[in-house]
Design a protein around this motif. Structure first.
Motif, short mmCIF file in Angstrom:
data_model
loop_
_atom_site.label_atom_id
_atom_site.label_comp_id
_atom_site.label_asym_id
_atom_site.label_seq_id
_atom_site.Cartn_x
_atom_site.Cartn_y
_atom_site.Cartn_z
N SER A 11 -5.92 -2.94 -5.97
CA SER A 11 -5.21 -1.91 -5.20
C SER A 11 -5.87 -1.56 -3.89
O SER A 11 -5.19 -1.14 -2.94
N ASP A 12 -7.20 -1.72 -3.78
CA ASP A 12 -7.84 -1.17 -2.58
C ASP A 12 -8.98 -2.00 -2.00
O ASP A 12 -9.43 -1.72 -0.89
N HIS A 37 -3.71 -7.34 3.09
CA HIS A 37 -2.99 -7.00 1.86
C HIS A 37 -2.40 -8.23 1.17
O HIS A 37 -1.57 -8.08 0.27
N HIS A 96 0.81 -1.21 0.00
CA HIS A 96 0.00 0.00 0.00
C HIS A 96 0.85 1.26 0.00
O HIS A 96 0.35 2.35 -0.30
#
Length: 223
Positions: A88-89, A111, A10
């Motif tokens: 990504s999120d 993650h 991140h």
């Protein structure tokens, strides 16, 4: 047959994964990543195209869980596959079909995703994800420490022979793509290879983008 971990950083936006198997050349078939999009695996009885499809769906803003859900509904032989994907999120996602081989399990972290089949025990993915989340250093280093921890926790039911490490950053091509395709100690060999390559990663990026300012190539005849 295979255990793997995929993850995102991140802080840097990098995506990557590390994988090992009793079969040869596992990284060539089972793990794919696209800069700015995500990373995916297709393992167990592998169809490499499925990882590519997952990344394409992720590229068009489907969350990982949605991507896998759509793939499950529209893919023949899906019960033979073990899949994982990260963007990504959103929350990472994983799927293990009912014909996944032997002892198999998966673990979804904040993650990272760990998954495996024909394992020595069901704890391997959990150990990999926990190790990744506690580790410090680059994404590649953390992935390798997680893969090594998976092996130390039991790994596959039998010996592994191949391993790979893949990381994408901001460029179209992977900044790290290292493989050991057949060895009696592939994860140890891969980690040694990574430590040789680690201090050179940025040099190869500079050589691609601006060779006029690149560092010495460090080979015979170079001035």
């Amino acid at each position: 047959m295979t255990f793997s971990i995929i993850a995102r950083c991140h802080k840097t936006g990098q995506f990557g994964g590390a994988i090992s198997s009793s079969s040869p050349a596992v990284a060539a078939r089972c793990i794919q990543a696209k800069a700015g999009v995500g990373v995916a695996t297709s393992q167990n009885i592998t169809d490499p195209y499925l990882a590519s499809i997952l990344l394409d769906m992720t590229k068009y803003d489907l969350a990982p869980e949605e991507s896998i859900s759509e793939l499950i509904k529209n893919t023949d032989f899906i019960e033979y596959r073990q899949l994982s994907v990260i963007n990504s999120d959103k929350k990472p996602a994983v799927f293990s079909g009912k014909y996944t081989l032997g002892v198999h399990s998966e673990c979804v972290g904040e993650h990272a995703v760990g998954a495996g089949n024909l394992l020595k025990n069901k704890d391997i993915p959990i150990v990999m994800v926990e190790t990744f989340e506690k580790a410090v250093g680059s994404l590649a280093e953390r992935l390798m420490l997680a893969l090594k921890a998976g092996l130390d926790a039991g790994g596959e039911a039998g010996p592994v022979h191949s391993a790979g490490l893949l990381v994408v950053d901001k460029l179209e091509w992977p900044v790290i793509n290292l493989r050991v395709d057949w060895s009696e100690t592939p994860i140890e060999d891969l980690y040694q290879l990574w430590k040789v390559y680690e201090p050179q990663v940025e040099d190869y990026v500079v050589r691609a983008l601006d060779p006029s300012s690149s560092p010495s190539y460090g080979v015979a005849g170079d001035r």
